[in-house]
Every structure is written in structure tokens, then in C-alpha cells.
Design an enzyme around this catalytic site. Sequence first.
Site, mmCIF file in Angstrom:
data_model
loop_
_atom_site.group_PDB
_atom_site.id
_atom_site.type_symbol
_atom_site.label_atom_id
_atom_site.label_comp_id
_atom_site.label_asym_id
_atom_site.label_seq_id
_atom_site.Cartn_x
_atom_site.Cartn_y
_atom_site.Cartn_z
ATOM 1 N N ASP A 105 0.874 -1.181 0.000
ATOM 2 C CA ASP A 105 0.000 0.000 0.000
ATOM 3 C C ASP A 105 0.903 1.220 0.000
ATOM 4 O O ASP A 105 2.133 1.096 -0.046
ATOM 5 C CB ASP A 105 -0.914 0.007 1.240
ATOM 6 N N SER A 169 -2.038 18.564 -1.873
ATOM 7 C CA SER A 169 -0.951 18.186 -2.786
ATOM 8 C C SER A 169 0.306 17.833 -2.015
ATOM 9 O O SER A 169 1.007 16.889 -2.357
ATOM 10 C CB SER A 169 -0.584 19.330 -3.730
ATOM 11 N N TYR A 256 5.979 21.979 -14.377
ATOM 12 C CA TYR A 256 6.625 20.675 -14.488
ATOM 13 C C TYR A 256 5.966 19.632 -13.598
ATOM 14 O O TYR A 256 6.010 18.443 -13.900
ATOM 15 C CB TYR A 256 8.133 20.818 -14.216
ATOM 16 N N SER A 267 6.600 7.067 -21.076
ATOM 17 C CA SER A 267 7.734 6.143 -21.063
ATOM 18 C C SER A 267 7.315 4.726 -20.707
ATOM 19 O O SER A 267 8.093 3.781 -20.883
ATOM 20 C CB SER A 267 8.790 6.626 -20.060
ATOM 21 N N HIS A 302 8.343 34.370 -17.039
ATOM 22 C CA HIS A 302 6.928 34.754 -17.145
ATOM 23 C C HIS A 302 6.768 36.265 -16.995
ATOM 24 O O HIS A 302 5.651 36.761 -17.059
ATOM 25 C CB HIS A 302 6.108 34.058 -16.057
ATOM 26 N N LYS A 330 14.378 13.703 -24.099
ATOM 27 C CA LYS A 330 13.247 12.807 -23.839
ATOM 28 C C LYS A 330 12.502 12.473 -25.129
ATOM 29 O O LYS A 330 12.172 11.320 -25.394
ATOM 30 C CB LYS A 330 12.287 13.423 -22.816
ATOM 31 N N ARG A 449 -4.597 37.989 -24.673
ATOM 32 C CA ARG A 449 -5.384 36.958 -24.015
ATOM 33 C C ARG A 449 -6.322 37.587 -22.990
ATOM 34 O O ARG A 449 -6.220 38.767 -22.690
ATOM 35 C CB ARG A 449 -4.463 35.932 -23.346
#
Lengths: 531, 406
Positions: A105, A169, A256, A267, A302, A330, A449
Site C-alpha cells: 500500500d 498536494s 513541471y 515512457s 513569465h 526525452k 489573451r
Amino acid sequence: MTAMTHEAEHHGPPSNFFQRWLFTTNHKDIGTLYLVFSLVMFFIGGAMALIIRAELFQPGLQLVDPYFFNQMTTLHALVMIFGAVMPAFTGLANWMIPIMIGAPDMALPRMNNWSFWLLPFAFAILLSTLFMPGGGPAGGWTMYPPLMLQHGMSFPFVIFSVHLMGISSIMGAINVIATVLNMRAPGMSLMKMPMFAWAWLITGFLIIGVMPVLAGAITMLLTDQYFGTTFFSAAGGGDPVLYQHIFWFFGHPEVYIMILPAFGIISAIIPTFSRKPLFGYSSMVYAIASIAFLSFLVWAHHMFTVGMLLAGSLFFMYATMVISVPTGVKVFNWVATMWRGSLTFETPMLFAIAFVILFTIGGFSGLMLSIVPADFQYHDTYFVVAHFHYVLVTGAVFSIIAATYYWLPKWTGHMYDERLGKWHFWLSVIFVNILFFPQHFLGLAGMPRRIPDYALQFAEFNMISTIGAFGFGFAQLIFLWVIIKCVRGGEKAPAKVWDGAEGLEWTLSSPPPYHSFTTPPVIPETEAPAR
Amino acid sequence: MRLESKKSAARAGGVVFGLLAAAGTAHADFALNMTPGVSSVSREVYGLHMLLLWICTAIGVLVFSAIIYSVIKFRRSKGAVAAQFHHNTTVEIVWTVIPMLILISIAVPATKVLVVMEDTSNSDLSIKVTGYQWRWGYEYLDEGISFISSLDRQSDLARQRNPVIKPREVENYLLEVDNPVVVPVGKKIRFLLTSNDVIHSWWVPALGWKRDAIPGYINELWTRIEEPGIYRGQCAELCGRDHAFMPIVVKAVPEDEYRAWVEEQKARMAPGRQEPAQAANPAPASQPQQALPPAAAAAQDVVAEPTLAELMQLGEQAYLTNCASCHQADGTGMPPMFPALKGSPVVAGDIDAHLEVVLRGVPGTAMVSFAHLSDAELAAIVTYKRNAWGNDTGELIRPADVRAAR
């Protein structure tokens, strides 16, 4: 193996519905709860997106007030990020990581229950703001002050709900890290772990690293509003740009957090349907680790238009550009995995191939955005909207859909309807491109936007984009139907659902017993690295 | 690096990049690609953009060809048998090093362009740009000219729900203002950007950049426009309800025409100015190429003791320009975010308290300070609010009352 499953079957789930789902500490049940929750949020967030696209179908204001439009863009982002994508990955981690690494678990089962059950309350609070005087939050999901401080009653509720999501989280991440580091079956060294477990281990550290930073930023907003501080108020000696630095120190790793687990899923799927081991396992691990490390050093990309020192702009530009190297590795490795394989194209593989191509397009626009002088034109336009939807929808969301098709027979014990799955794929992949590709053109041609209405030269592509949005949205109802149909019944799935699949999860029956690997499996010393 | 390519090359880039490029030839109005713009900097930025686009296209063609080739060639249904190789150090080093080299080849020109863009020294004139919710204020620091630039009336009517005129009937819908920024061609113009309330972003694509206007900060960036013309842009940073409705129009004219415009503006500013030191501006009255609208003309003529009718007439115009997007033309607002003014206790109550709200705003709400409007305009607006929509208080607020309350 058979002896073990028989033994485990003596302990099934509690028969009482509430006992089973409310009080559960079972990683499979909690995984299911997360996945169902995220599917519900995906449709709620999707409905908001359709309101946005419907208003943008034609120039002029037809359907909603601009202020409500801003609430929709804000909530669409918050719901999709914190409600759909992140819980879906946590759900997949819950379901798959213990049975991939041979653990009975998750390491912290009671905390696991709590981290899930915070989410429905967090989102009930967030969505209830729509019905409060003044409506929901309308300052964008980035919640920049001073705009965020012009609000109705919703503001403290939004802050509180984001805190709850953050706590959830963080607990989920602690659980994954503790499980992966402590509960692997004997003989499974870190470099033999499935790539999904690796990706999530690193993601876990990102979450623990940045969610508290977000919590700090929004708490400072809260005290600015209610307790007389002026962290972000220029009039009081504070600095509105400080908020953006803190926010994006969270915000970029967050990007990310939403894509590294996707890398792990892809993968797993591509080698299975190429019938060939993953190319460059160790370079894949190092690529994920270096992407995660670099993600802490690029936040100000940003904020190029905010204005900063030339040296600062250059540093953040170079650091951002460097991220494209491990990301490229990747992509090349996935292609090399397919090269000289023996490919079949079941629905999970179709979504995985689409992921590689479309995510790469999102990566290209990401590289373009990293170049500061060009970013001065791209920033805050639909080019950016197109960019992050390519990485998040055809990236993260496609990987979650691929994972669902890949593991659904394992979870339910039934094969899903392959014909409907293929319909779902082709409609999704066509409409999602009709939806987002024209937004590149809109951005380059000068459409900002987050606007509910636009000048006439943007009319054609907005109309096309809206048609794509409705097509993509309704195609997801097929997905819902495939899942319901598969849960209810269908052809029995064998333990090893896919003939090319490798890994411990395929040694368990489909569906796996309620408690699995109560005795750890033994991994042979000589076995090649897992996928 | 500079790709001197006009429309056709721009289209070609779009074609390679795009799925829907065929539509590009059907309609003349819309663009697929970034504008090359009208300054040396904007052309450099465009060149950089095209360089990036072509590099990405080339890499994309390679990678996607390999995927498509694999999908066609290595299918099990065609009898493909899987090889079992799982790494190759040489290949892995090659595809790490080559991208690094490509990145360096991009970084060098990008750095050069950025260094040029950030050099605001030796400018010929400076224009301070202030963001307001939801309009732009311009101040010519060398000339003492200032004015406010708002969405034009036609667009404003057409952007309402159930509008009286349709958006498609308005020329330059949402991209037209009452008072454009007039600038000379061939001069290095330094823009100083700041904001009065929330963060805005000043963006004219033809100039090649946007930059945020942030309260408490002064950002700067420059341009040297090479071709006379009218260049349009918009606010690019979410700034509240009417973020979509604060366009920018830059009118670049030859030097002598610019000088004539400056003299005209100076003459206009001279008599009406009440407190020249204050950054603000008089009335929305600087319209070089159009006749003055009645209200703006009235603003200039308003004397110290205006009549109620005069104030109501000017007040209605100023109210529609500055207040109606939240409080609505009929004063009913959109409660509770944007309260009704019709029957409002603030409007019906103490005059000083009312002026306080208008001049200082209400912290923590969308009501910002309107102190940047002139005394005459504020007097008219407050008078109008206190007498319109059945609020009939009969009270008359003079410009002097506003000045006293400042």
C-alpha cells in the site's frame, strides 16, 4: 504468485458503502476516488472553457458580461490545474506506484485518505464563490495584486480553498516520496524502478518545494487585504512585482509538476506497444532530474515585460533555453524507442504518439517564448494561450487519457471498447488542433489573451477555434461512456493485458486483489531495467 | 539574421507552421504572422521570430518524419520484429550537443537585439504613459501636453450586449480612441510607463514590444518610427472588467506636422489649465483631426459658475466615458461589485463624502481614484449623478468645490 493472491482475497473491501469510500485507507480505492474526482472537475472546467469559447465565437458581447467572463477564465484555470490535472496524476500514483514497485500500500494510508478528502471541500468552497455576492474570483488564476484585491465576497474563500488544495498536494507528495523511497520490493534498486515512479518521485520534491511558496504568496495577499500589511502595495512601500516573483517561483515548477508524471506515463506506454525496451533509461532519469532542477531557476521568464535588469533578462532567457535540451533528449528517446520496434496502435499508443508530436509543438513555442525580444511581442497574447494548451491539453491531459486506457483493464478487469476508444482518439486529436492551432495565428496577429471581445480581424480564427472547442468538448463524452461501459462489464482482461508490457503490475490479476503484495515479490538480480 | 521578407514570406512561414494556412489567402484583413512593424527594433524582433520559426520548423520536420517513418515502417501488422537495443551513448551525446549549439546560435542574435532594445539613452522626446481602469493617459514631458485617451464612442456603443450598432459596422472596432498619441517619425521616442491603479500593459505590435504599466514603478522603453501612419494596439495585461476596451492608437506624422500639432495642443492647454503642476489633464478635448464634440467644447467653456443645465450636459458625457462601464448608463450598476448610483445613499447623502469617494476611491474595491479628471469634469459628473435617474437632489457642485475637496 497465485498463492499470494488467494491469501489476499480473504480481505476484501468493507461491504458498507460509506465505510469503504469515506474511511478507506486502501491505495486502490483512494486512487479511484482521485480519478473520479478529477474526471468530474475536468467536465466542470471544460464547461467553463466552452462558455469562454462560446462568447468568443463572434465579435461583440453576446452571452456574458465581461466581468463574468473574467471569472470563467480564472476558475477554468484553477479547476483544471488543481482539480483535474494534479489530482489525476495523484490518483494514478496511488493506484499504480504500490503495484509497480511491489508495495502492499502507500506508506502513509491515513494521511492518504485525508489528502483526498480535503479536495471535495476545497472545490466546493471555490465553486460556491460563483453564487456569492460579487461572483467568483476574476483576477486571473495568477491572482496578481492590485487587481486581485478588487473583488466581491469571494476573495478570502478563494485563498482558503487554494490553501486546502496546497495542503492536499503536499500530503500526496510526501506519501509518494515515502512510498517510493521505503517500500520498494527487495532487489528493485532506484535505477530499476519504472519511469513513472521516477517521474513522480521527482515531482513529489517539486510539490513540497513550491506549494508552501504559493501558500506564502496568497497569505500575504490576504494580510494586505484584511490586516493592514502592504507587502504588495506601492502606496504603502510594498511592491506589486514582488508578488509576481513569489508566485512564479511556485508557478514555473508547477508547470513541471503537471508534465513530469506525463513523461513517466508515456515512457511506460511507448515501449509496451513498440515491444522494445525504453531507449536510454538512465538518460531519461537524468533528463527529468535536470528539468526539475532548472525549473527553479527560470521563473522570471513569465515576467520579461515587467521590466528587469538586462543581466536578469539574459540569465532567465539562457536558463529557459537550456531546459529545451533535456526535454529534447526525452523526445528523441521516445522516437528511438519506436525505431525498429514492432508497433501496434491500440488507443493508449495512439494517445501516446499524439502526445509526443503535439507536446513537441508546445515545446517549440516554449522555446520561442524564451527569447526575450520575441517574448515582448508574444507575451500575454493568444500565442501563449496556444503554447500552454499544447503542453497541458495535448501534453498532460492526453497522457492522463492514455494512462486511463492503458490501465483501465487492469483496474476494472474488463477490456474497454477499442472501437469507441479509437473514435475518441481521432475526434479528440482533430478537434484539439482545430481548437488550439489557430490561436498561434491569433496571438501573432496581435490578439491579447483574457479578453471577452476582439477586433474584427480576429473573427475568422476565433470562430474556427470555437468550433474545435465544442468538438473536443463533446468528444470527451465518448471517453466518459467508454469508462462507464468498461466498469460495468466487458470481455475479461488477463493479468498481462498487453503482450508487450513489462513490470510488476502485470503480474497481478485484473482487477488486482484488494490487498496486493502483502508478501514482497522478488526481483531477480539480472533483470534488465524496468520501464 | 534579418529576414527581409514581406507578406509572402510571412505567409510562407505560416503555411509551414500551420494547418489552416489555405484560409490565409481568402481574406485580406487578417494576418497569420507577426507584423514586421515600422521601426528598426520591430524588424529585428520580427527577424528573430522568423529565425526561431524556421529552426523549430526544421527540427519539427526531422523529428516528426522519424515518428511517421516508424509508424509506417515498423508496424507489427507488416511483420516488423522488434530489435532489443536500449541505449547508444554516442547517439545520446550527439543529440545533447547539437541542440546546445543551435541554442547558442539563437542566443547570440537575441542578446544583441535585447541590448539595443533596453538602451533608452539619448532620446529626442519622452512621453509618460499612465494606465487607468480603463483608459490611457499621455503626458508629453518636454511640451507640457497631457490628455486621456479612451475607447471611441462608436466602439463603446457596439461593445454593449444587445448593442444599438453592430460591431461589424464599426470601423476599427475596439481599436479606435478619441485622442490618439501623435508622435514624430524618425525621432527616438522614450516611453515612460506607469499606472494609477492596477497593472496594465502598453502594447502596439507595430513598434515591436509591449511593457507593463505598474503602479509605483516607472518602466521605460523606446521606439523610432520610420514610416508615417496610424498604428493600433491594446492593453495586454488583465486589468479588470474592461481590459478588452482600452485600445492604443499611435499616429506617426512628419516632424513639421508634429510641431504644428504640439503648438495647437499647447494653445488649447493654456487657458483651461487650473493646476499646471498636476499631472492630470483638462478635458477629453484634444482632437486634432476632428471637430470637438459638444461636451468637450463645453468643458473648455465652463466658467467658475456654470448653470445646472451646463453641468448636466457635460456631466452626462463625462459620466458615459468614465463611469458607465461599471455603474451603467442608467445608474443601476451591477451590484454588489459595482453598486447602483440610482437611489444610492452615497449619492443622495453628504456632498463631501461623495467627493471623497470619487477623488480617493474605496480601498479594496474596484472603485479607484478619479482625481486625474479635471475639476470641471468631476464637478459635472458629481452634479450629474446627484440629479439624474430620479436622484433629483437639485444640488449643484462647482469646480471650486472639487478643488477645495482635493
